[in-house]
Scaffold this motif. Structure first.
Motif, PDB file in Angstrom:
ATOM      1  N   ALA A  85      46.953  32.734  36.851  1.00  0.00           N
ATOM      2  CA  ALA A  85      46.213  31.714  37.587  1.00  0.00           C
ATOM      3  C   ALA A  85      44.730  32.051  37.609  1.00  0.00           C
ATOM      4  O   ALA A  85      44.337  33.072  38.182  1.00  0.00           O
ATOM      5  CB  ALA A  85      46.745  31.595  39.014  1.00  0.00           C
ATOM      6  N   PRO A  86      43.880  31.222  37.000  1.00  0.00           N
ATOM      7  CA  PRO A  86      42.436  31.389  37.180  1.00  0.00           C
ATOM      8  C   PRO A  86      42.045  30.884  38.572  1.00  0.00           C
ATOM      9  O   PRO A  86      42.462  29.804  38.992  1.00  0.00           O
ATOM     10  CB  PRO A  86      41.837  30.529  36.065  1.00  0.00           C
ATOM     11  CG  PRO A  86      42.887  29.504  35.757  1.00  0.00           C
ATOM     12  CD  PRO A  86      44.208  30.141  36.045  1.00  0.00           C
ATOM     13  N   ILE A  87      41.235  31.642  39.286  1.00  0.00           N
ATOM     14  CA  ILE A  87      40.845  31.304  40.655  1.00  0.00           C
ATOM     15  C   ILE A  87      39.446  30.706  40.629  1.00  0.00           C
ATOM     16  O   ILE A  87      38.484  31.376  40.227  1.00  0.00           O
ATOM     17  CB  ILE A  87      40.877  32.548  41.571  1.00  0.00           C
ATOM     18  CG1 ILE A  87      42.220  33.289  41.418  1.00  0.00           C
ATOM     19  CG2 ILE A  87      40.649  32.146  43.009  1.00  0.00           C
ATOM     20  CD1 ILE A  87      43.419  32.471  41.789  1.00  0.00           C
ATOM     21  N   TYR A  88      39.337  29.434  41.065  1.00  0.00           N
ATOM     22  CA  TYR A  88      38.058  28.743  41.134  1.00  0.00           C
ATOM     23  C   TYR A  88      37.648  28.576  42.602  1.00  0.00           C
ATOM     24  O   TYR A  88      38.484  28.604  43.504  1.00  0.00           O
ATOM     25  CB  TYR A  88      38.145  27.367  40.481  1.00  0.00           C
ATOM     26  CG  TYR A  88      38.407  27.411  38.997  1.00  0.00           C
ATOM     27  CD1 TYR A  88      37.358  27.440  38.079  1.00  0.00           C
ATOM     28  CD2 TYR A  88      39.707  27.414  38.497  1.00  0.00           C
ATOM     29  CE1 TYR A  88      37.594  27.468  36.726  1.00  0.00           C
ATOM     30  CE2 TYR A  88      39.947  27.445  37.137  1.00  0.00           C
ATOM     31  CZ  TYR A  88      38.892  27.474  36.253  1.00  0.00           C
ATOM     32  OH  TYR A  88      39.129  27.518  34.919  1.00  0.00           O
ATOM     33  N   ALA A  89      36.355  28.366  42.806  1.00  0.00           N
ATOM     34  CA  ALA A  89      35.849  28.119  44.157  1.00  0.00           C
ATOM     35  C   ALA A  89      36.104  26.669  44.541  1.00  0.00           C
ATOM     36  O   ALA A  89      35.888  25.753  43.730  1.00  0.00           O
ATOM     37  CB  ALA A  89      34.353  28.424  44.232  1.00  0.00           C
ATOM     38  N   ARG A  90      36.561  26.446  45.776  1.00  0.00           N
ATOM     39  CA  ARG A  90      36.758  25.100  46.286  1.00  0.00           C
ATOM     40  C   ARG A  90      35.710  24.725  47.321  1.00  0.00           C
ATOM     41  O   ARG A  90      35.790  23.681  47.952  1.00  0.00           O
ATOM     42  CB  ARG A  90      38.159  24.994  46.896  1.00  0.00           C
ATOM     43  CG  ARG A  90      39.275  25.076  45.889  1.00  0.00           C
ATOM     44  CD  ARG A  90      39.287  23.876  44.970  1.00  0.00           C
ATOM     45  NE  ARG A  90      39.593  22.657  45.718  1.00  0.00           N
ATOM     46  CZ  ARG A  90      39.116  21.458  45.406  1.00  0.00           C
ATOM     47  NH1 ARG A  90      38.289  21.327  44.383  1.00  0.00           N
ATOM     48  NH2 ARG A  90      39.445  20.410  46.125  1.00  0.00           N
ATOM     49  N   THR A 204      43.084  40.391  36.368  1.00  0.00           N
ATOM     50  CA  THR A 204      42.760  40.641  34.960  1.00  0.00           C
ATOM     51  C   THR A 204      41.325  40.278  34.616  1.00  0.00           C
ATOM     52  O   THR A 204      40.848  40.631  33.527  1.00  0.00           O
ATOM     53  CB  THR A 204      43.707  39.853  34.050  1.00  0.00           C
ATOM     54  OG1 THR A 204      43.591  38.457  34.349  1.00  0.00           O
ATOM     55  CG2 THR A 204      45.154  40.292  34.264  1.00  0.00           C
ATOM     56  N   SER A 205      40.606  39.583  35.512  1.00  0.00           N
ATOM     57  CA  SER A 205      39.202  39.286  35.244  1.00  0.00           C
ATOM     58  C   SER A 205      38.475  39.015  36.554  1.00  0.00           C
ATOM     59  O   SER A 205      39.068  38.533  37.521  1.00  0.00           O
ATOM     60  CB  SER A 205      39.060  38.071  34.303  1.00  0.00           C
ATOM     61  OG  SER A 205      39.394  36.875  34.978  1.00  0.00           O
ATOM     62  N   ARG A 206      37.182  39.358  36.566  1.00  0.00           N
ATOM     63  CA  ARG A 206      36.281  39.037  37.687  1.00  0.00           C
ATOM     64  C   ARG A 206      34.965  38.588  37.078  1.00  0.00           C
ATOM     65  O   ARG A 206      34.303  39.330  36.366  1.00  0.00           O
ATOM     66  CB  ARG A 206      36.051  40.261  38.576  1.00  0.00           C
ATOM     67  CG  ARG A 206      35.064  39.999  39.723  1.00  0.00           C
ATOM     68  CD  ARG A 206      34.855  41.243  40.567  1.00  0.00           C
ATOM     69  NE  ARG A 206      34.286  42.353  39.796  1.00  0.00           N
ATOM     70  CZ  ARG A 206      32.991  42.504  39.557  1.00  0.00           C
ATOM     71  NH1 ARG A 206      32.110  41.621  40.000  1.00  0.00           N
ATOM     72  NH2 ARG A 206      32.558  43.543  38.851  1.00  0.00           N
ATOM     73  N   SER A 207      34.595  37.329  37.360  1.00  0.00           N
ATOM     74  CA  SER A 207      33.427  36.739  36.703  1.00  0.00           C
ATOM     75  C   SER A 207      32.338  36.378  37.713  1.00  0.00           C
ATOM     76  O   SER A 207      31.615  35.398  37.524  1.00  0.00           O
ATOM     77  CB  SER A 207      33.845  35.488  35.915  1.00  0.00           C
ATOM     78  OG  SER A 207      34.861  35.790  34.989  1.00  0.00           O
ATOM     79  N   SER A 215      29.536  27.205  43.103  1.00  0.00           N
ATOM     80  CA  SER A 215      29.677  25.754  43.175  1.00  0.00           C
ATOM     81  C   SER A 215      31.152  25.410  43.159  1.00  0.00           C
ATOM     82  O   SER A 215      31.940  26.018  42.420  1.00  0.00           O
ATOM     83  CB  SER A 215      28.966  25.068  42.002  1.00  0.00           C
ATOM     84  OG  SER A 215      27.583  25.351  42.022  1.00  0.00           O
ATOM     85  N   ALA A 216      31.506  24.435  43.978  1.00  0.00           N
ATOM     86  CA  ALA A 216      32.901  23.989  44.009  1.00  0.00           C
ATOM     87  C   ALA A 216      33.213  23.317  42.679  1.00  0.00           C
ATOM     88  O   ALA A 216      32.772  22.193  42.418  1.00  0.00           O
ATOM     89  CB  ALA A 216      33.126  23.038  45.179  1.00  0.00           C
ATOM     90  N   PRO A 222      33.136  28.092  35.959  1.00  0.00           N
ATOM     91  CA  PRO A 222      33.790  29.353  35.554  1.00  0.00           C
ATOM     92  C   PRO A 222      34.676  29.875  36.667  1.00  0.00           C
ATOM     93  O   PRO A 222      34.362  29.750  37.854  1.00  0.00           O
ATOM     94  CB  PRO A 222      32.595  30.285  35.289  1.00  0.00           C
ATOM     95  CG  PRO A 222      31.495  29.732  36.134  1.00  0.00           C
ATOM     96  CD  PRO A 222      31.683  28.258  36.165  1.00  0.00           C
ATOM     97  N   GLU A 223      35.799  30.465  36.284  1.00  0.00           N
ATOM     98  CA  GLU A 223      36.684  31.029  37.297  1.00  0.00           C
ATOM     99  C   GLU A 223      36.068  32.301  37.861  1.00  0.00           C
ATOM    100  O   GLU A 223      35.375  33.034  37.161  1.00  0.00           O
ATOM    101  CB  GLU A 223      38.069  31.312  36.718  1.00  0.00           C
ATOM    102  CG  GLU A 223      38.117  32.412  35.686  1.00  0.00           C
ATOM    103  CD  GLU A 223      38.009  31.892  34.273  1.00  0.00           C
ATOM    104  OE1 GLU A 223      38.373  32.646  33.347  1.00  0.00           O
ATOM    105  OE2 GLU A 223      37.579  30.736  34.105  1.00  0.00           O
ATOM    106  N   LEU A 224      36.342  32.541  39.139  1.00  0.00           N
ATOM    107  CA  LEU A 224      35.832  33.749  39.792  1.00  0.00           C
ATOM    108  C   LEU A 224      36.724  34.946  39.483  1.00  0.00           C
ATOM    109  O   LEU A 224      36.234  36.042  39.225  1.00  0.00           O
ATOM    110  CB  LEU A 224      35.743  33.520  41.301  1.00  0.00           C
ATOM    111  CG  LEU A 224      34.940  32.286  41.748  1.00  0.00           C
ATOM    112  CD1 LEU A 224      34.904  32.206  43.267  1.00  0.00           C
ATOM    113  CD2 LEU A 224      33.532  32.327  41.186  1.00  0.00           C
ATOM    114  N   PHE A 225      38.020  34.730  39.541  1.00  0.00           N
ATOM    115  CA  PHE A 225      38.992  35.783  39.259  1.00  0.00           C
ATOM    116  C   PHE A 225      40.133  35.176  38.442  1.00  0.00           C
ATOM    117  O   PHE A 225      40.295  33.950  38.393  1.00  0.00           O
ATOM    118  CB  PHE A 225      39.579  36.375  40.557  1.00  0.00           C
ATOM    119  CG  PHE A 225      38.577  37.045  41.455  1.00  0.00           C
ATOM    120  CD1 PHE A 225      38.316  38.400  41.330  1.00  0.00           C
ATOM    121  CD2 PHE A 225      37.896  36.320  42.429  1.00  0.00           C
ATOM    122  CE1 PHE A 225      37.397  39.023  42.164  1.00  0.00           C
ATOM    123  CE2 PHE A 225      36.973  36.934  43.265  1.00  0.00           C
ATOM    124  CZ  PHE A 225      36.728  38.286  43.129  1.00  0.00           C
TER     125      PHE A 225
END
Length: 403
Positions: A85-90, A204-207, A215-216, A222-225
């Motif tokens: 699961a890529p984690i995006y900001a909401r 597996t990633s931190r961006s 930005s939501a 880009p995904e955060l994690f």
């Protein structure tokens, strides 16, 4: 007086030994000529035979290998996390801090990072104030409508006026509900200040980093994690169309990876795409492999071996034995008289360097890499049996004749 006659001369007899010598010499000369002619004829015959033998195509033969009860299909595979699961900001704001980095094992609901959202905080405060106003307006409208309905029985007010007050109260109640929904929306958005793990897994990633403008994105940014569940991995392979009928759900396969040479992992077929890809000509098959120890890495390459049922009636031959022409597919069998017999075959399975065909016996001799000019009934010479050279080479015969 008559002239005198000379005395008559008498011929000397030839010695018998000289006559015998002449006969012997004649016989010897005739014998020498006969022997020379015979040797020349024999040399010519041997030279002709040697030339004819070397004019035959030189071929090598192989024997079909009888098939066992099973065979294995080797295919390249791709490892993927069982869930990723890529984690995006909401919500929008600035990253306050992050709690975990790549490689960290996290639990479901564990805090990954926090976002400061001053704009959302102010919007929520305004929404709550709007809700309070809407609630007060709705309360007043409800009490007014109640009083006007009570006065309707005394004929102090008209029915039209009462309906207007009741309608106004209903509109104020709807505005109150809308203001409440807006408060709930902004509260939920503010709740996204806390970024948490959706399930147990590995980061597996931190961006992102502290102070970064967030930005939501809703999936567009880009995904955060990225959090991946790697306790079990999915393995994807493209199975050629000709083998799809042999694939069974629940079938066990073995796989190897480059980082662990000589070690085998067991995988099980879970599902297939049930469709042929036009790009690859195969069907996507999904397998699952246990990764409790974490030895396998998602995104890696794997060599997958699928056990397929064999055909006891067929045989395996090198693919280089096949002949393709206008009449179909053939192999060139070599008979006991070293003559070619073109035999049609049907491929049951193509394993790359070897193919499985029907209708051949393990005792057959098959020509490997047959020449294009080879035809049915042609005589050939085996590569391990060179042609017999004549006793006298052409140069030597010429020398004998000159001598």
């Amino acid at each position: 007086m008559s002239p005198t006659k000379p005395p008559a001369t008498t011929a000397r007899p030839v010695p018998r030994s000289l006559r015998t010598s002449g006969i012997v010499i004649a016989v010897v000369l005739v014998a020498i000529v006969a022997i020379g002619l015979t040797q020349r004829a024999r040399s010519s015959s041997q030279l002709r035979d040697w030339t004819d033998a070397n004019a035959l195509p030189v071929v090598a033969t192989v024997q079909p290998q009888a098939l066992g009860e099973s065979d294995a299909l080797q295919l390249p595979g791709r490892l993927e996390a069982y869930a990723s699961a890529p984690i995006y900001a909401r919500t929008s704001g600035y990253l306050k801090d992050w709690k975990v980095d790549i490689g960290a094992h996290v639990k479901a609901g564990q805090l990954l990072a926090e976002i400061e959202t001053p704009d959302v905080d102010q919007q929520l405060a305004q929404a709550r104030a709007d809700f309070a106003k809407a609630k007060a307006d709705a309360d007043l409208a409800r009490s007014t409508a109640t009083r006007w309905q009570a006065m309707l029985g005394s004929d102090a007010v008209s029915k039209q006026e009462v309906d207007e007050k009741v309608g106004d109260a209903a509109a104020k109640q709807a505005a109150e509900a809308a203001a409440r929904a807006n408060v709930d929306r902004l509260a939920a958005t503010q709740g996204f200040q806390r970024i948490v793990a959706p399930f147990d897994g590995v980061v597996t990633s931190r961006s992102t980093d502290v102070g970064a403008l967030i930005s939501a994105g809703g999936g567009s940014g880009p995904e955060l994690f990225t959090v991946a569940d790697t306790h079990k991995l999915r393995v994807y392979v493209q199975v050629p169309q000709s083998y799809i009928a042999s694939i069974r759900i629940g079938q066990t396969a073995t796989m190897t990876v480059p980082e662990y040479p000589g070690r085998e992992f067991s995988a099980k077929i879970e599902s297939t795409a049930q469709a042929i890809s036009a790009a690859s000509g195969g069907t996507l098959v999904q397998l699952a492999v246990d990764n409790t120890d974490g030895d396998l890495l998602p995104g890696g390459y794997a060599d997958v071996s699928l056990a397929l049922p064999g055909d006891a009636k067929g045989a395996s031959v090198p693919a280089s034995c096949l002949i393709f022409d206008g009449s179909g597919m053939h192999v060139a069998l070599l008979g006991a008289d070293n003559k070619v017999k073109m035999t049609p075959v049907d491929i049951t399975r193509d394993l790359g360097k070897t193919v499985e065909v029907a209708g051949l016996q393990s005792s057959n001799r098959i020509i490997d890499s047959p020449p294009d000019s080879l035809r049915d009934g042609d005589a050939v010479r085996l590569a391990d049996k060179p042609a017999v050279a004549p006793n006298a080479a052409p140069g030597k015969s010429d020398a004998n004749r000159k001598a």
